[in-house]
Design a protein around this motif. Structure first.
Motif, PDB file in Angstrom:
ATOM      1  N   VAL A 232       0.841  -1.199   0.000  1.00 43.70           N
ATOM      2  CA  VAL A 232       0.000   0.000   0.000  1.00 43.70           C
ATOM      3  C   VAL A 232       0.878   1.251   0.000  1.00 43.70           C
ATOM      4  O   VAL A 232       1.859   1.332   0.723  1.00 43.70           O
ATOM      5  N   ARG A 233       0.531   2.217  -0.852  1.00 44.62           N
ATOM      6  CA  ARG A 233       1.226   3.506  -0.879  1.00 44.62           C
ATOM      7  C   ARG A 233       0.196   4.631  -0.838  1.00 44.62           C
ATOM      8  O   ARG A 233      -0.819   4.563  -1.510  1.00 44.62           O
ATOM      9  N   LEU A 234       0.460   5.641  -0.016  1.00 45.12           N
ATOM     10  CA  LEU A 234      -0.419   6.803   0.010  1.00 45.12           C
ATOM     11  C   LEU A 234       0.116   7.836  -0.976  1.00 45.12           C
ATOM     12  O   LEU A 234       1.318   7.947  -1.174  1.00 45.12           O
ATOM     13  N   PHE A 235      -0.784   8.586  -1.609  1.00 46.84           N
ATOM     14  CA  PHE A 235      -0.323   9.650  -2.511  1.00 46.84           C
ATOM     15  C   PHE A 235      -1.085  10.935  -2.228  1.00 46.84           C
ATOM     16  O   PHE A 235      -2.238  10.917  -1.807  1.00 46.84           O
ATOM     17  N   SER A 236      -0.415  12.087  -2.450  1.00 47.19           N
ATOM     18  CA  SER A 236      -1.069  13.355  -2.144  1.00 47.19           C
ATOM     19  C   SER A 236      -1.490  14.099  -3.402  1.00 47.19           C
ATOM     20  O   SER A 236      -2.292  15.010  -3.329  1.00 47.19           O
ATOM     21  N   ASN A 237      -0.960  13.701  -4.563  1.00 46.55           N
ATOM     22  CA  ASN A 237      -1.431  14.341  -5.793  1.00 46.55           C
ATOM     23  C   ASN A 237      -1.320  13.348  -6.942  1.00 46.55           C
ATOM     24  O   ASN A 237      -0.677  12.303  -6.814  1.00 46.55           O
ATOM     25  N   LEU A 238      -1.923  13.689  -8.067  1.00 51.02           N
ATOM     26  CA  LEU A 238      -2.008  12.732  -9.179  1.00 51.02           C
ATOM     27  C   LEU A 238      -0.640  12.379  -9.745  1.00 51.02           C
ATOM     28  O   LEU A 238      -0.389  11.238 -10.125  1.00 51.02           O
ATOM     29  N   ALA A 239       0.262  13.358  -9.755  1.00 50.76           N
ATOM     30  CA  ALA A 239       1.594  13.096 -10.303  1.00 50.76           C
ATOM     31  C   ALA A 239       2.278  12.001  -9.486  1.00 50.76           C
ATOM     32  O   ALA A 239       2.866  11.059 -10.029  1.00 50.76           O
ATOM     33  N   ARG A 277     -18.613   8.610   6.163  1.00 48.49           N
ATOM     34  CA  ARG A 277     -18.993   7.737   5.044  1.00 48.49           C
ATOM     35  C   ARG A 277     -17.762   7.037   4.463  1.00 48.49           C
ATOM     36  O   ARG A 277     -17.833   5.891   4.032  1.00 48.49           O
ATOM     37  N   TYR A 278     -16.645   7.740   4.458  1.00 48.45           N
ATOM     38  CA  TYR A 278     -15.391   7.121   4.007  1.00 48.45           C
ATOM     39  C   TYR A 278     -15.039   5.960   4.931  1.00 48.45           C
ATOM     40  O   TYR A 278     -14.731   4.839   4.487  1.00 48.45           O
ATOM     41  N   GLY A 279     -15.122   6.205   6.246  1.00 48.97           N
ATOM     42  CA  GLY A 279     -14.807   5.169   7.234  1.00 48.97           C
ATOM     43  C   GLY A 279     -15.699   3.951   7.062  1.00 48.97           C
ATOM     44  O   GLY A 279     -15.251   2.810   7.186  1.00 48.97           O
ATOM     45  N   ALA A 280     -16.958   4.199   6.762  1.00 50.19           N
ATOM     46  CA  ALA A 280     -17.903   3.092   6.604  1.00 50.19           C
ATOM     47  C   ALA A 280     -17.551   2.233   5.386  1.00 50.19           C
ATOM     48  O   ALA A 280     -17.843   1.043   5.363  1.00 50.19           O
ATOM     49  N   GLY A 281     -16.924   2.844   4.381  1.00 48.28           N
ATOM     50  CA  GLY A 281     -16.648   2.117   3.148  1.00 48.28           C
ATOM     51  C   GLY A 281     -15.235   1.577   3.008  1.00 48.28           C
ATOM     52  O   GLY A 281     -14.965   0.752   2.141  1.00 48.28           O
ATOM     53  N   VAL A 302      -5.912  11.585   2.968  1.00 46.26           N
ATOM     54  CA  VAL A 302      -7.138  12.250   3.416  1.00 46.26           C
ATOM     55  C   VAL A 302      -6.756  13.550   4.107  1.00 46.26           C
ATOM     56  O   VAL A 302      -5.591  13.743   4.476  1.00 46.26           O
ATOM     57  N   PRO A 303      -7.725  14.472   4.283  1.00 44.28           N
ATOM     58  CA  PRO A 303      -7.399  15.767   4.885  1.00 44.28           C
ATOM     59  C   PRO A 303      -6.752  15.628   6.261  1.00 44.28           C
ATOM     60  O   PRO A 303      -6.932  14.618   6.941  1.00 44.28           O
ATOM     61  N   SER A 305      -7.337  17.230   8.971  1.00 43.54           N
ATOM     62  CA  SER A 305      -8.139  17.725  10.101  1.00 43.54           C
ATOM     63  C   SER A 305      -8.531  16.585  11.054  1.00 43.54           C
ATOM     64  O   SER A 305      -8.553  15.415  10.666  1.00 43.54           O
ATOM     65  N   PRO A 306      -8.832  16.943  12.344  1.00 41.07           N
ATOM     66  CA  PRO A 306      -9.098  15.939  13.377  1.00 41.07           C
ATOM     67  C   PRO A 306     -10.243  14.978  13.042  1.00 41.07           C
ATOM     68  O   PRO A 306     -10.222  13.828  13.475  1.00 41.07           O
ATOM     69  N   ASN A 307     -11.248  15.440  12.285  1.00 41.83           N
ATOM     70  CA  ASN A 307     -12.362  14.518  12.020  1.00 41.83           C
ATOM     71  C   ASN A 307     -11.970  13.379  11.067  1.00 41.83           C
ATOM     72  O   ASN A 307     -12.725  12.437  10.881  1.00 41.83           O
ATOM     73  N   TRP A 308     -10.755  13.462  10.506  1.00 44.02           N
ATOM     74  CA  TRP A 308     -10.244  12.360   9.689  1.00 44.02           C
ATOM     75  C   TRP A 308      -9.244  11.487  10.453  1.00 44.02           C
ATOM     76  O   TRP A 308      -8.630  10.593   9.879  1.00 44.02           O
ATOM     77  N   ASP A 309      -9.048  11.749  11.767  1.00 43.41           N
ATOM     78  CA  ASP A 309      -8.018  11.032  12.546  1.00 43.41           C
ATOM     79  C   ASP A 309      -8.126   9.514  12.441  1.00 43.41           C
ATOM     80  O   ASP A 309      -7.123   8.825  12.247  1.00 43.41           O
ATOM     81  N   ALA A 310      -9.349   8.989  12.624  1.00 35.42           N
ATOM     82  CA  ALA A 310      -9.512   7.531  12.660  1.00 35.42           C
ATOM     83  C   ALA A 310      -9.157   6.927  11.308  1.00 35.42           C
ATOM     84  O   ALA A 310      -8.422   5.939  11.227  1.00 35.42           O
ATOM     85  N   VAL A 311      -9.650   7.531  10.234  1.00 39.25           N
ATOM     86  CA  VAL A 311      -9.357   7.027   8.892  1.00 39.25           C
ATOM     87  C   VAL A 311      -7.855   7.124   8.624  1.00 39.25           C
ATOM     88  O   VAL A 311      -7.223   6.167   8.161  1.00 39.25           O
ATOM     89  N   ARG A 312      -7.247   8.285   8.942  1.00 36.49           N
ATOM     90  CA  ARG A 312      -5.819   8.492   8.679  1.00 36.49           C
ATOM     91  C   ARG A 312      -4.976   7.461   9.423  1.00 36.49           C
ATOM     92  O   ARG A 312      -4.017   6.909   8.890  1.00 36.49           O
ATOM     93  N   ASP A 313      -5.357   7.175  10.681  1.00 40.67           N
ATOM     94  CA  ASP A 313      -4.658   6.161  11.480  1.00 40.67           C
ATOM     95  C   ASP A 313      -4.673   4.801  10.771  1.00 40.67           C
ATOM     96  O   ASP A 313      -3.639   4.141  10.655  1.00 40.67           O
TER      97      ASP A 313
END
Ligand code: TXA
Ligand code: MG
Length: 322
Positions: A232-239, A277-281, A302-303, A305-313
């Motif tokens: 798995v690799r995370l990416f921040s932009n399309l390039a 919704r992201y977390g659910a999917g 993902v952004p 911000s704190p409301n994305w903490d669980a997903v980002r983790d």
């Protein structure tokens, strides 16, 4: 027939199985759990064996109500306020344990983790079984957590008893909150964050501040967790994404999780730009990519911000390579 549709008779039978010390997988609002009688050390040891779970990683005990939690823990005022606000729900409370909770459940810690799950089937099962039920996520250790009955069978095999409750609504594991010290601390981020919890118990300590205090760290938070078999690799932009695809994707089927189409030649899944919704999917999408046989998964960051903490983790852990 390992997957059982949840008729009242099936729930009765599952409750008996649990009381007799056998395993039952069941749905919760977060992920499917692999349950065992929490006060029966032999039953609990079967969980560790079937999951291939390291013995140092303690389990969450599921109870039907606050009374059930009080019987296992040294309950306190903060726990009471949080339970009134969020139970049943995706919040696990870590509290000093009472004698009688087996070491097999707590991995020898002086604390025990408890929660009341917000799923009608789980609650009915707990009420009928009339015992506390230790249950980690119902997958082999380090694999992706299950959000459907079929995911459980895929990971643990045909011999497991699974009560089918459809798809889990929250889709990410519960927030684990340590209430055993002077200041509460989140040990594992989940759908409920500091913003939701602090109004009830005041400012939380940062998990880093309590790291290393043995009973306060969450021993199960292994860095590589929630991991698909693919890289798995995370990416921040399309390039970036195209670069990874070319560099790492040679000869492999590629999977992409993104907020918008990338035009990479891949099995691509678009997830919603909303943390709940992201977390659910998320886990469903990772299972789908795994089933499609991808060897590389590119995931859009993902952004911050704190409301994305669980997903980002969960994404960081999926991408971790030690
Ligand atoms: O949503 C959930 O919490 C799901 C469903 C089935 O309830 N369960 C789950 O269990 O995710 P599991 O075993 O996969 O994760 C339990 C987490 C681990 O990170 C573990 O280290 C932590 O809870 N934990 C359990 N008991 C603890 C304790 N006494 N002190 C600190 N952390 C504890
Ligand atoms: Mg787990």
């Amino acid at each position: 027939m390992p997957v059982i549709s949840a008729s009242p008779a099936a729930i009765d039978e599952a409750a008996v199985r649990l009381r007799e010390g056998r395993l039952v997988a069941f749905p919760t609002e977060t992920v499917y759990g692999l349950g065992a009688h929490a006060l029966d050390a032999d039953a609990v040891s079967q969980i560790y064996a079937l999951k291939g779970r390291p013995a140092f990683n303690p389990l969450i005990v599921h109870v039907a109500d606050v009374e059930g939690a009080r019987q296992l823990t040294q309950w306190n005022e903060r726990a009471q306020r949080l339970a009134e606000a969020f139970w049943p729900g995706p919040l696990t409370l870590v509290l000093p344990r009472k004698p009688g909770v087996p070491d097999a459940v707590t991995a020898g810690l002086s604390t025990v983790a408890v929660r009341v799950p917000a799923h009608p089937l789980a609650l009915e099962l707990l009420q009928k079984a009339r015992i506390p039920v230790a249950a980690p996520s119902a997958n082999r250790s380090t694999q992706i957590s299950p959000t459907r009955a079929a995911h459980v069978v895929k990971s643990l095999g045909e011999q497991v008893w699974v009560l089918d409750g459809g798809e889990c609504k929250v889709g990410l594991e519960s927030t684990v909150l340590d209430l055993s010290g002077a200041r509460a601390a989140i040990l594992r981020p989940g759908a409920l964050g500091a913003r939701e919890l602090e109004p009830f118990i005041g400012p939380l300590a940062h998990a880093d501040e309590v790291k290393g205090e043995a009973p306060r760290s969450s021993p199960g938070q292994m860095e590589r967790h929630y991991a698909p078999r693919a890289r798995v690799r995370l990416f921040s932009n399309l390039a970036d994404a195209h670069f990874h695809a070319v560099l790492l994707g040679q000869g492999l089927k590629i999977g992409v999780l993104a907020f918008a189409p990338t035009e990479i030649d891949s099995h691509e899944i678009i997830l919603p730009d909303d943390p709940a919704r992201y977390g659910a999917g998320l886990y469903g999408a990772l299972h789908q990519l795994e089933d499609a046989g991808v060897g590389l998964i590119l995931i859009e960051d993902v952004p911050d911000s704190p409301n994305w903490d669980a997903v980002r983790d969960r994404l960081k852990r999926a991408a971790f390579e030690g």
